[in-house]
Scaffold this motif. Structure first.
Motif, PDB file in Angstrom:
ATOM      1  N   VAL A   2       0.805  -1.219  -0.247  1.00 25.29           N
ATOM      2  CA  VAL A   2       0.437   0.135   0.103  1.00 25.29           C
ATOM      3  C   VAL A   2       0.683   1.415   0.840  1.00 25.29           C
ATOM      4  O   VAL A   2       0.311   2.191  -0.851  1.00 25.29           O
ATOM      5  N   SER A   4       3.398   1.476  -1.766  1.00 25.13           N
ATOM      6  CA  SER A   4       3.836   2.437  -2.528  1.00 25.13           C
ATOM      7  C   SER A   4       2.622   3.073  -3.657  1.00 25.13           C
ATOM      8  O   SER A   4       3.472   3.512  -4.834  1.00 25.13           O
ATOM      9  N   ALA A   5       1.505   2.702  -3.646  1.00 24.87           N
ATOM     10  CA  ALA A   5       0.799   3.361  -3.996  1.00 24.87           C
ATOM     11  C   ALA A   5       0.738   5.530  -3.980  1.00 24.87           C
ATOM     12  O   ALA A   5       0.255   5.355  -5.245  1.00 24.87           O
ATOM     13  N   VAL A   9       1.105   7.116  -7.708  1.00 26.43           N
ATOM     14  CA  VAL A   9      -0.029   8.490  -7.971  1.00 26.43           C
ATOM     15  C   VAL A   9       0.950   9.916  -8.304  1.00 26.43           C
ATOM     16  O   VAL A   9       0.655  10.290  -9.556  1.00 26.43           O
TER      17      VAL A   9
END
Length: 109
Positions: A2, A4-5, A9
């Motif tokens: 999570v 790395s999200a 983005v």
């Protein structure tokens, strides 16, 4: 992962701005340029493996379990040291962000 999200983005937003920037002018060009630089800075900053940033969570997930657990425990107890490191690294982070911006603009110009 999570953690790395957020980094991904910010990278996607930076790539989109770099793609659109040569195709616009005026106020929109200024907005895209600022957005590009901010997102490049956030990519660099969040990728640093300094607690409490996302890079430290990614590093902990990639390390063997015993080392990852040690890093997680250390990060919970010493988050303030990461914040001090961020303040001290402000100049180099800005230089890296401008370099990333220039690379992305070079791809789409």
């Amino acid at each position: 992962l999570v953690s790395s999200a957020g980094i991904l983005v910010n990278l996607v937003i930076a790539i989109l701005c770099a793609f659109l920037l040569p195709r616009v002018d005026g106020a929109l060009e200024t907005v895209l340029n600022v957005t590009l630089l901010i997102n490049c800075g956030l990519v660099i900053l969040n990728a640093l493996p300094i607690p409490p940033l996302d890079g430290s969570h990614i590093l902990a997930a990639l390390l063997p379990q015993n080392l990852g657990n040690t890093l997680r425990a250390w990060s919970y107890s010493s988050s303030w040291m990461g914040l001090v490191a961020i303040v001290l690294l402000q100049g180099p982070i800005g230089q890296l962000a401008r370099g990333l911006r220039d690379i992305l603009l070079g791809w789409f110009s």
